[in-house]
Structures are given as structure tokens and as C-alpha cells.
Design an enzyme around this catalytic site. Structure first.
Site, mmCIF file in Angstrom:
data_model
loop_
_atom_site.group_PDB
_atom_site.id
_atom_site.type_symbol
_atom_site.label_atom_id
_atom_site.label_comp_id
_atom_site.label_asym_id
_atom_site.label_seq_id
_atom_site.Cartn_x
_atom_site.Cartn_y
_atom_site.Cartn_z
ATOM 1 N N ASP A 177 74.074 7.124 77.492
ATOM 2 C CA ASP A 177 73.710 8.318 78.246
ATOM 3 C C ASP A 177 74.661 9.417 77.783
ATOM 4 O O ASP A 177 75.871 9.318 78.008
ATOM 5 C CB ASP A 177 73.876 8.055 79.748
ATOM 6 C CG ASP A 177 73.639 9.322 80.590
ATOM 7 O OD1 ASP A 177 73.613 9.206 81.832
ATOM 8 O OD2 ASP A 177 73.480 10.407 79.999
ATOM 9 N N LYS A 185 70.326 26.611 74.150
ATOM 10 C CA LYS A 185 70.472 26.515 72.699
ATOM 11 C C LYS A 185 71.322 27.673 72.171
ATOM 12 O O LYS A 185 72.162 27.496 71.292
ATOM 13 C CB LYS A 185 69.098 26.502 72.021
ATOM 14 C CG LYS A 185 68.315 25.204 72.171
ATOM 15 C CD LYS A 185 69.073 24.014 71.571
ATOM 16 C CE LYS A 185 68.256 22.736 71.606
ATOM 17 N NZ LYS A 185 69.021 21.571 71.105
ATOM 18 N N TYR A 195 65.730 26.429 78.133
ATOM 19 C CA TYR A 195 65.999 25.735 76.873
ATOM 20 C C TYR A 195 66.628 26.691 75.852
ATOM 21 O O TYR A 195 67.636 26.385 75.238
ATOM 22 C CB TYR A 195 64.684 25.187 76.343
ATOM 23 C CG TYR A 195 64.691 24.498 75.009
ATOM 24 C CD1 TYR A 195 64.009 25.051 73.920
ATOM 25 C CD2 TYR A 195 65.320 23.273 74.835
ATOM 26 C CE1 TYR A 195 63.968 24.402 72.697
ATOM 27 C CE2 TYR A 195 65.273 22.613 73.608
ATOM 28 C CZ TYR A 195 64.596 23.182 72.552
ATOM 29 O OH TYR A 195 64.553 22.543 71.329
ATOM 30 N N GLY A 197 69.952 10.151 71.142
ATOM 31 C CA GLY A 197 68.547 10.508 71.286
ATOM 32 C C GLY A 197 67.717 10.018 70.120
ATOM 33 O O GLY A 197 66.752 10.650 69.693
ATOM 34 N N ASP A 203 70.159 5.571 72.496
ATOM 35 C CA ASP A 203 69.218 6.303 73.347
ATOM 36 C C ASP A 203 69.483 5.892 74.800
ATOM 37 O O ASP A 203 70.067 4.820 75.046
ATOM 38 C CB ASP A 203 67.763 5.977 72.957
ATOM 39 C CG ASP A 203 66.784 7.046 73.405
ATOM 40 O OD1 ASP A 203 66.501 7.958 72.620
ATOM 41 O OD2 ASP A 203 66.351 6.975 74.583
ATOM 42 N N ILE A 204 69.054 6.732 75.715
ATOM 43 C CA ILE A 204 69.264 6.396 77.137
ATOM 44 C C ILE A 204 68.281 5.328 77.589
ATOM 45 O O ILE A 204 68.530 4.606 78.564
ATOM 46 C CB ILE A 204 69.121 7.672 77.998
ATOM 47 C CG1 ILE A 204 69.664 7.441 79.413
ATOM 48 C CG2 ILE A 204 67.660 8.148 78.033
ATOM 49 C CD1 ILE A 204 69.800 8.703 80.240
ATOM 50 N N GLY A 221 63.744 9.829 69.909
ATOM 51 C CA GLY A 221 62.915 11.032 69.975
ATOM 52 C C GLY A 221 62.160 11.248 68.679
ATOM 53 O O GLY A 221 62.270 10.448 67.734
ATOM 54 N N GLN A 222 61.365 12.327 68.627
ATOM 55 C CA GLN A 222 60.530 12.577 67.441
ATOM 56 C C GLN A 222 61.384 12.711 66.182
ATOM 57 O O GLN A 222 61.128 12.059 65.172
ATOM 58 C CB GLN A 222 59.768 13.882 67.661
ATOM 59 C CG GLN A 222 58.414 13.683 68.307
ATOM 60 C CD GLN A 222 57.414 14.669 67.763
ATOM 61 O OE1 GLN A 222 57.597 15.866 67.987
ATOM 62 N NE2 GLN A 222 56.450 14.213 67.011
ATOM 63 N N LEU A 223 62.449 13.544 66.238
ATOM 64 C CA LEU A 223 63.294 13.731 65.049
ATOM 65 C C LEU A 223 64.125 12.483 64.789
ATOM 66 O O LEU A 223 64.214 11.983 63.658
ATOM 67 C CB LEU A 223 64.204 14.944 65.248
ATOM 68 C CG LEU A 223 65.232 15.245 64.162
ATOM 69 C CD1 LEU A 223 64.567 15.504 62.826
ATOM 70 C CD2 LEU A 223 66.098 16.439 64.567
#
Ligand code: AKB
Length: 321
Positions: free
Chosen positions: A52, A146, A142, A8, A34-35, A11-13
Site C-alpha cells: 500500500d 499532478k 487529479y 501499482g 500492488d495493493i 495497472g494499465q502502464l
């Protein structure tokens, strides 16, 4: 020699953490994944592979063939998107973590990083200075994933000695990637609207105070946790982590001196219900005690830096096109 795989990564992070990881380990030691094949353009400075995280055999092949020693597993479906597809988000968020916990055990990885979230807390958790061990009854898909993920992390450490480490991130505010499906994403989008001279429509009420963190602090915390000696890590589910808390109105008032004509309206949507179940502030004393955590940014410094740097970043991205 360490070899670090980031899932990932676009992404933002991931966009900012991957860059920092190459500073620490060298560009040859980091593999961004990343996918989305188009994410390759985000990583001209290191290896990029399409992965993936639901494909366990592809993950296994990459870890084995690349002699990966650490994984930062950042790929996830965030809170707002997860509420639209709860069962799909459960499979992605849970199965991918279990794949990586199993692979960490099978290949005896040195370390595995996995982000949890303030979303593990629910409406019955204390709202102010929520402590590490507070009641956790999340009411979102979510948050449920988590919380379950935290328990699996503690299980794999206890049963198999997997060195998996985790942080309960607050809302993360970064300008180097567009937000993707989070309830706190308003706090990124507002800067783009202010710079574009447009008004901003907040999908949360003006007084919705949430724990937030500027991305450089999130990167600092991630690396500090992962570089801490094993015997300093007392929490193997996930550490509470804090920097600041603010509401849409407080953020707007902080931006207004830079853009006196900037206007905001408040039109709460389904994401208000998600935010209402989360804490307003977090007590992160265990992170401060165990591995000397302390944030560098409060709201005014974050606003000043983003408004200074975002125009340059937008120009930089345009020149890449
Ligand atoms: C989200 O809004 O879903 C995330 C989070 C707080 O975990 N940014």
C-alpha cells in the site's frame, strides 16, 4: 546490480512496463507490487509483493530489505475516479509521491520514475500543440495533484539531488489490462465492445479530440527517459510527451472497416468536463531534443495491432482462469 520496484504494477502502464523491465534487468531484479493481493496472478514471471503506497514504513522496509535501487511509482488515482473522491485522491497521489521522494533521498536511490499527465494543463492553456512551459491551471483534483507532484519532483532534485524523472503522459491505450478510472479509458473499452459484437456508448462527445498514445510507445518513452544520461535531462518537473491525437468519432471510423456492423452512441457524462479542460495536442520538442524521443504508432497502426492481438489476449486470460 540494479533492483527495481514497481508500485501499482497491476495497472494499465504497470502491467506492460513491469514485463519490459524484466527484459532489461532480468526477472530476479524486478519486484512487482500492488495493493491488490490478487494481482500476484499477473506476475508469474517475477517477485510480487502486496504494497500500500500510503504505508511509508512498509515501503521503507521493502526498499531497505530488498536493496532496491530504482522505483517506478505508478500507483495513482486517475482523473475520473479522483473527481468522485477529490481529497482521498489528493492524499493517495501526493502522500505516496512524497513518501517515495523522501525514501529516494534517504536510501540514495539511483533513479525514481513518476508519471505526470496532460491533466496538469487547464482550460486556459493553449489547446493545440500545448508547449512545455504553457500556463498550467488545472481544474481537476487529479490535475492539481499532478502539478503539485511535478513541483515536488523538481524540488527534490534541486535540493537533494534525487534523480527523479517524469513524463506527462497523454491518454494511454493498452489491451493487456482493463482501464481503471481514467477519462481516456473509452479508447480501451471500445475495442472490447467491437470484438464482442456489441455497440459502444461513448462518455465523451464525438468531437472530443485528446492527446493519446499506444502503450508500446509509453513503455519506449519511459525506458528511454530513465536510461538517458543525467546530463541530457533538462526538465526535472515532467516532460511533455506526444504520439497522436484523436476523437471518439475518429477512433470509431478507424475500427469500422474491421467491424462494419459496429455502432456507437454518444452520451457525455461528468468526464466530458474533465476532457474539455485538457489540450487537444501536445508539443514535445524538449523530449525529442533531450533524449531523442520519437513515437512508433499512429492511429491506424494501433487499431490494426489491437484488433489483431486482443482476441489472443482474451483467450490467454480465459485459459489462465
Ligand atoms: C486519465 O484519463 O486520467 C489518464 C490521464 C490522461 O492522465 N489516462
Amino acid at each position: 546490480m540494479e533492483k527495481v520496484l514497481v508500485t501499482g504494477a497491476a495497472g494499465q502502464l504497470g502491467t506492460e512496463l513491469t514485463q519490459q523491465l524484466t527484459e532489461v534487468y532480468g526477472t530476479e531484479a524486478v519486484i512487482a507490487s500492488d495493493i491488490n493481493p490478487k494481482a500476484k496472478a499477473t506476475f508469474p514471471y517475477c517477485r510480487f509483493v502486496v504494497l500500500d503506497v500510503m504505508d511509508r514504513e512498509r515501503l521503507r522496509k521493502c526498499i531497505k530489505e530488498e536493496n532496491v535501487t530504482q522505483v517506478y511509482h505508478l500507483a495513482a488515482v486517475l482523473s475520473a475516479s479522483a473527481e468522485k473522491k477529490p481529497l482521498l485522491s489528493w492524499r493517495v497521489n501526493m502522500d505516496s509521491l512524497l513518501h517515495l521522494l523522501e525514501l529516494a533521498r534517504e536510501f540514495n536511490l539511483n533513479k525514481l520514475f513518476w508519471p505526470s499527465s496532460i491533466a496538469v494543463f487547464g482550460p486556459d492553456s493553449p489547446k493545440i500543440q500545448t508547449p512545455q512551459q504553457a500556463a498550467k491551471e488545472p481544474v481537476t483534483a487529479y490535475g492539481i495533484a499532478k502539478l503539485a507532484g511535478e513541483r515536488w519532483c523538481a524540488y527534490y532534485h534541486q535540493q537533494y539531488g534525487v534523480d527523479v524523472r517524469s513524463l506527462r503522459f497523454p491518454g494511454l491505450i493498452g489491451y493487456k489490462a482493463l482501464p481503471g478510472g481514467g477519462t481516456t479509458d473509452y479508447a480501451v473499452a471500445i475495442f472490447h465492445q467491437a470484438l464482442a459484437g456489441k455497440s459502444f456508448r461513448s462518455f465523451l462527445r464525438k468531437d472530443t479530440r485528446l492527446p493519446m498514445m499506444y502503450m508500446p510507445d509509453a513503455i519506449k518513452a519511459s525506458l528511454a527517459l530513465m536510461q538517458a544520461p543525467k546530463d541530457r535531462i533538462s526538465i526535472r518537473s515532467s516532460y511533455n510527451l506526444a504520439a497522436m491525437s484523436f476523437s471518439p468519432e475518429e477512433l470509431y471510423q478507424g475500427i469500422l472497416p474491421y467491424f462494419p456492423e459496429f455502432n456507437i452512441t454518444y452520451e457525455p457524462d461528468y468526464r466530458q468536463t474533465i476532457a474539455d479542460g485538457w489540450p487537444q495536442s501536445i508539443d514535445d520538442l524538449e523530449a525529442r531534443r533531450d533524449w531523442d524521443w520519437s513515437p512508433d504508432y499512429e492511429l491506424p497502426a494501433m487499431i490494426q495491432e489491437i484488433l489483431q492481438e486482443l482476441p489472443k489476449w482474451i483467450q490467454h486470460k480465459k485459459s489462465d482462469l
